[in-house]
Design an enzyme around this catalytic site. Structure first.
Site, mmCIF file in Angstrom:
data_model
loop_
_atom_site.group_PDB
_atom_site.id
_atom_site.type_symbol
_atom_site.label_atom_id
_atom_site.label_comp_id
_atom_site.label_asym_id
_atom_site.label_seq_id
_atom_site.Cartn_x
_atom_site.Cartn_y
_atom_site.Cartn_z
ATOM 1 N N ASP A 68 0.870 -1.168 0.000
ATOM 2 C CA ASP A 68 0.000 0.000 0.000
ATOM 3 C C ASP A 68 0.915 1.228 0.000
ATOM 4 O O ASP A 68 2.092 1.116 0.346
ATOM 5 C CB ASP A 68 -0.870 -0.066 1.266
ATOM 6 C CG ASP A 68 -1.490 1.268 1.596
ATOM 7 O OD1 ASP A 68 -2.192 1.806 0.739
ATOM 8 O OD2 ASP A 68 -1.262 1.770 2.708
ATOM 9 N N ASP A 118 -1.717 -0.772 5.936
ATOM 10 C CA ASP A 118 -1.900 -0.205 7.267
ATOM 11 C C ASP A 118 -3.336 0.201 7.545
ATOM 12 O O ASP A 118 -3.703 0.433 8.687
ATOM 13 C CB ASP A 118 -1.032 1.053 7.406
ATOM 14 C CG ASP A 118 -1.569 2.180 6.536
ATOM 15 O OD1 ASP A 118 -1.819 1.933 5.350
ATOM 16 O OD2 ASP A 118 -1.761 3.294 7.061
ATOM 17 N N ASP A 130 -7.130 -1.323 3.250
ATOM 18 C CA ASP A 130 -6.285 -2.440 2.833
ATOM 19 C C ASP A 130 -6.816 -3.784 3.316
ATOM 20 O O ASP A 130 -6.345 -4.831 2.877
ATOM 21 C CB ASP A 130 -4.858 -2.269 3.386
ATOM 22 C CG ASP A 130 -4.233 -0.976 2.911
ATOM 23 O OD1 ASP A 130 -4.391 -0.660 1.720
ATOM 24 O OD2 ASP A 130 -3.607 -0.289 3.740
HETATM 25 P P1 ADP Z 1 -3.740 4.467 0.127
HETATM 26 O O1 ADP Z 1 -4.288 3.327 -0.675
HETATM 27 O O2 ADP Z 1 -2.569 5.100 -0.556
HETATM 28 O O3 ADP Z 1 -3.427 4.093 1.537
HETATM 29 P P2 ADP Z 1 -6.433 5.445 0.622
HETATM 30 O O4 ADP Z 1 -7.071 4.335 -0.145
HETATM 31 O O5 ADP Z 1 -6.555 5.423 2.088
HETATM 32 O O6 ADP Z 1 -4.880 5.601 0.177
HETATM 33 O O7 ADP Z 1 -7.023 6.816 0.089
HETATM 34 C C1 ADP Z 1 -7.150 7.087 -1.282
HETATM 35 C C2 ADP Z 1 -7.601 8.476 -1.521
HETATM 36 O O8 ADP Z 1 -8.917 8.667 -1.035
HETATM 37 C C3 ADP Z 1 -6.765 9.483 -0.808
HETATM 38 O O9 ADP Z 1 -5.640 9.857 -1.570
HETATM 39 C C4 ADP Z 1 -7.754 10.659 -0.668
HETATM 40 O O10 ADP Z 1 -7.787 11.392 -1.847
HETATM 41 C C5 ADP Z 1 -9.073 9.957 -0.485
HETATM 42 N N1 ADP Z 1 -9.477 9.855 0.923
HETATM 43 C C6 ADP Z 1 -9.655 8.718 1.628
HETATM 44 N N2 ADP Z 1 -10.035 8.979 2.898
HETATM 45 C C7 ADP Z 1 -10.056 10.325 3.009
HETATM 46 C C8 ADP Z 1 -10.361 11.246 4.069
HETATM 47 N N3 ADP Z 1 -10.688 10.828 5.296
HETATM 48 N N4 ADP Z 1 -10.271 12.566 3.795
HETATM 49 C C9 ADP Z 1 -9.932 13.001 2.595
HETATM 50 N N5 ADP Z 1 -9.632 12.190 1.568
HETATM 51 C C10 ADP Z 1 -9.698 10.887 1.744
HETATM 52 MG MG MG Z 2 -2.732 3.212 3.638
#
Ligand code: ADP
Ligand code: MG
Length: 644
Positions: free
Chosen positions: A340, A541, A545
């Site tokens: 991730d 994390d 995921d």
């Molecule tokens: P990663 O897979 O890199 O861990 P996430 O899947 O958690 O990232 O998040 C993907 C995208 O969704 C983030 O880049 C953001 O744009 C959006 N996002 C998710 N949760 C939030 C939140 N609580 N506030 C703002 N944006 C969010």
């Molecule tokens: Mg993450």
């Protein structure tokens, strides 16, 4: 040889020794009695010998006999414990009948070595339990708390959120808390396995069980003590270990099937030879007994469990918690690894770098409205936005109907207005066209590796917030190391936008990048990888995921900064939050696999060798016993090598 978690020793008084190592003590007594019995027979003190040797049988064989009989009576199944006892009693009976009393010593040696290998296995198990529990036992039971302006000692379980705890130099941290005053270097090895001391300043999180250095600290409790990292992990591991791992179930099933075959062949061998080959009855019974001993799969069973248990213990010491032994095996076979991005390849401690409002709005208002929702979010982006505001500026009253959409964003109502914060696709359907200057700003910020989130009120776009993340310092090295070990492809799966993803991917050196993924898309990519590479590990994390972690052959969660859902779903938890532990886990898996393979090959060849030798009449019972039990002990010891 059933596996259970024994209690741990605290003090080595004789009583504790008896309670905690009954198997070892029984083995030692048995050895003594067999030796004295043998010496008595050598000196022609037959009566004494006939007294001492049966005592050795009882003391050394009691556990096996009880386990074997329980299995027989309750589950109507045969196991190897029973076979060993029967073989020993058979030898003794033959000895008494033929007046060949040395056969009683042979049976005694059989029981003795069986007891020794049982004790060794118990040792491996205790080491495992110990490595894991020592995590917990290290955290103190009481904390020094300020109550009514006075310092008081209070049991950790009675601490409440908001309490102020004082920790003196050299003391242990009683529970997870935030530093509010003072600074110090902490030894976090009890939790993370990392011996390098870590600097802590006001605002930093300290973990229960870690050791304070030379500074005095004032801490504020920000969560109930039972949800400290260490408590959560211990609950998970205990839960996982109370379920028998599949590999162990397999071994037990195998053992029972095999035991039946041996008994059947053993009965045939003790009846047929006089008619077929004209053997004498004594020779026949004697050979059948040796058969019973050497054909038993003790060494084969000892080939796996002690090795895996030692591996788990060794992992725990390095801050790598395997929830069970099967995962250790899989980890050694991993071919492709998916990471991730946010919080895994990057530290996940984000900070706001730029706020761009639409015409007529101020950056403050954009942040403030975003923070209304994000103050209840578990996502690192939420933390960053809240941290960007002075705490007095986080608006009350709290938002209502807040709903997080993992991988997309968060929405809710505040003072009669509908708010949305998240990705462009999550916010845009409601906002229509986006102003040119915002689109230009977003392109620029994303290409520079920042994550851009959008803020909308009542379907109207307020502006965007760019947050920056830092790549974990060890990420490049960790990924290079995995590649060097022949693992590939290394894939990045992220919910973030392609531009940001690409920029991070290039700086850490992953082979493939998939961006803009929802949690279920991550799962699909894992399935795709599995079609091509079979054993696929996923490291993550967050809640987003969890589906992928569950789907992967081995799911690995980042422990200290990760989310509970991720830790629960994963098979392995990295306490140290260090990506190079992934390579360490693969190495440990490979080593244990190698040892298990060596052990199985060795055990099987030895069984075949002894069977042939017995059939052509080449061995006596003592030789058979020593060959068989010796190989069992050797195999067990070989598994314990992993503890080093
Ligand atoms: P990663 O897979 O890199 O861990 P996430 O899947 O958690 O990232 O998040 C993907 C995208 O969704 C983030 O880049 C953001 O744009 C959006 N996002 C998710 N949760 C939030 C939140 N609580 N506030 C703002 N944006 C969010
Ligand atoms: Mg993450």
């Amino acid at each position: 040889m059933t596996v259970s978690m024994p209690r741990l020793p605290h003090r080595s008084t004789l009583r504790d020794l008896l309670q905690n190592h009954p198997d070892a003590i029984a083995a030692v007594l048995c050895a003594l009695l067999v030796f004295l019995g043998w010496a008595a027979l050598q000196s022609n003190w037959l009566g004494l010998g006939l007294l001492l040797l049966p005592a050795a049988y009882v003391i050394g064989g009691y556990d096996s006999a009880r386990e074997g009989l329980t299995t027989l009576l309750e589950e109507k199944e045969l196991d190897v414990d029973l076979l060993m006892v029967v073989a020993a009693l058979g030898a003794a009976a033959l000895g008494l009948w033929q007046r060949e009393y040395h056969l009683l010593v042979d049976g005694g040696v059989l029981i003795l070595i069986f007891a020794i290998s049982g004790a060794l296995e118990g040792y491996a198990m205790r080491r495992t339990a110990h490595s894991i529990r020592s995590l917990m036992s290290l955290a103190p039971d009481v904390a020094r708390v300020m109550r009514q302006g006075r310092e008081q000692e209070v049991p950790v379980s009675q601490l409440i959120v908001g309490d102020e705890v004082r920790v003196r130099p050299g003391e242990q941290i009683p529970t997870d808390a935030l530093v509010v005053d003072g600074s110090s270097t902490l030894n976090e090895a009890p939790i993370t396995g990392e011996s390098m001391p870590v600097e802590k300043r006001p605002g930093d999180l300290v973990y229960a069980g870690t050791l304070n250095g030379l500074g005095a600290l004032r801490l504020r409790i920000h969560q109930p003590p039972e949800s400290s990292l260490i408590q959560r992990v211990i609950r998970l591991v205990e839960q996982a270990q109370s379920e028998a791992p599949p590999s162990q179930q397999f071994i037990e099933q195998f053992e029972r099937g095999y035991a039946k075959v041996i008994v059947l062949v053993g009965v045939l061998l003790s009846v047929l030879p006089p008619f077929v080959w004209g053997w004498s009855w004594e020779t026949t019974i004697y050979r059948a007994l040796i058969f019973l001993v050497v054909a038993s799969p003790c060494a084969l069973m000892a080939a796996i469990m002690p090795t895996l248990l030692s591996g788990i213990a060794s992992g725990a010491r390095q801050g790598i918690l395997f929830k069970n032994g099967a995962q250790l095996e899989w980890m050694g076979k991993v071919q492709a690894i998916a990471f991730d991005k946010t919080g895994t390849l990057t530290t996940g401690s984000l900070s706001v770098v730029e706020v761009v409002p639409t015409a007529g709005e101020t950056p403050e208002r954009v942040l403030q409205l975003a923070a209304v929702l994000e103050s209840v979010s578990e996502h690192p982006i939420g933390q960053a936005i809240v941290n960007a505001l002075p705490s007095s500026r986080v608006s009350s009253p709290p938002a209502e109907n807040v709903q997080a959409y993992p991988g997309r964003g968060i929405l809710g109502d505040w003072q009669g207005q509908h708010l949305r914060v998240g990705k462009r696709e999550f916010v845009q359907p409601q906002t229509g066209e986006i102003a040119v200057h915002l689109r230009a700003a977003s392109d620029r910020l994303e290409s520079a590796g920042n994550t851009v989130v959008w803020v909308a009120v009542q379907g109207r776009l307020l502006g965007l917030i760019a947050v920056a993340d830092t790549v974990r310092p060890e990420a490049v090295r960790a990924i290079a190391q995995l590649k060097q070990m022949g693992i590939g492809p290394i894939v990045m799966l992220t919910g973030d936008n392609p531009r940001t993803a690409e920029s991070v991917a290039q700086s850490v050196g992953v082979d493939q990048v998939y961006a803009d993924l929802l949690p279920e898309d991550k799962l699909h990519y894992i399935q795709k990888l599995q079609k091509e590479y079979k054993t696929v590990a996923m490291i993550g994390d967050g809640i987003n995921d969890a589906p992928a972690l569950a789907q992967a052959t081995v799911g690995i969660a980042i422990g200290a900064t990760g989310n509970d859902v991720a830790m629960e779903t994963a098979d392995i938890v990295l306490m140290a939050d260090r990506l190079d532990k992934v390579a360490a886990a693969v190495n440990l898996g490979r080593r244990s696999q190698r040892i298990v393979k060596q052990n199985i090959t060795f055990a099987l060849s030895f069984i075949v060798l002894l069977l042939i030798a017995n059939f052509v009449g080449g061995i006596t019972l003592p030789l058979g016993v020593i060959g068989h039990e010796g190989s069992t002990v050797l195999v067990t010891l070989s598994g314990l090598r992993l503890l080093r």
